[in-house]
Design an enzyme around this catalytic site. Sequence first.
Site: not given
Length: 428
Positions: A194, A321, A388
């Site tokens: 990231e 996410y 992720e």
Amino acid sequence: YQRRVHGIKQKKMRIFIFLLASLFVSDCKSVNFVFDHGLAVSAYQTEGAWIEDGRSLTQHDNYAHVLGMIADHTNADIACDSYHLYHEDIALMKQYGIKHYRISIQWTRIMPRGEAGSEINMKAITHYRMFLYALKEAGIIAYCNLFHQDMPAILTLSGSNKNDDEFVKNYGYYSDICFKYFGDLVPYWFTFDEPIWDALGTFSYSYERHTKIYKAAHNLILAHAEAASIYKQKYQALYKGKIGINIWTTFGWPHNPENKEDVKAADRFMWFVVGWFAHPIFHGEYPDVMREIVKDRLPKFTEEQKKKVIGSIDFFAMNHYDSILIKPGKSTSHGSYYEDRNITELEDPKWNHTDMGWPITPEGMHDCVEWVYNNYVKNTSLEIWLTENGVAVREENITAALNDHNRIDFVHRYLTTLLRAKEEGIPV
């Protein structure tokens, strides 16, 4: 993670879903969707041993030890103590059937002085080789991140940071050491995790933030390309591994899909978030909308740099996410990244949230994967890897942890939308 408090080991693990290309889901009928679950951690969050065996300080160490910076005065001096107890961690993973483990290596352990040409810490080399070999013996595949937002403090204190051109040289030298000593044990590499947060976090509160954020991001991309070039030229043929970069993704829906300005703002949001780091890797330039708005404050790639940057990934790795609703912002000037982006983030009041306050938006996973595919991966041989995803749930005891219906629901809903993307022909 495992947390060890006052000598008591609590089996409390935070699990990120690690999705790879050839997975199997039991209720999948129309497509061969292969699902491999794994864990993802970072060294600073888990290793501890903050001043042992020659390790120098990271920027996190300095920050956490300044009184008042952390509300409860905690730090990661010990963390999960995995530096000493990794054999127990690996035994637990093997017990639970974990086959994939993404870790990060600390630059400050490998090269305590940080600079290119400085002394290599052989104690760190020995430690990481033992750790990686133990993973291999347990049948766990290692995925290794070279940099997880843990800049050597010795460099930052000397005035050298990510906006400094020396960063690229220093990082390239460090990555070469890692490939040389660990390449036989690591089949999959990531240059940065990231990087958008490395860029924004470096100068977010600086009076120089107008240009230095873009310079920091530019150097992160160049450093990624330098490391990828070193790996591909010197080590890939020997070790048959792959390399990429973890790009943070979130999807921006127009607040009102019928409103042209909302649609335009949502599109701008995606280019400023995902496109900022992905576009140069595919096209050697920043997205058109960024160049139009940021103008001469946005660095340019030389022709030589473009040759290294373009095609510098073997897969498209994305962390995801949540998602958000977007409408135009109220900025009337351009000077900082957020003024340039000029959007307002909103949420649907019907959305549920994790215990960290993040919105739970499973449809965004499908739409984000689709956006990445349509804008970058389509017409290439690359696969999309979701590196992720997960949900934060507060669990005060083992009974609550075992009664994890919220987590089950989260994972099921997110994977369902991912399966739909797979059925639509997206190579995820």
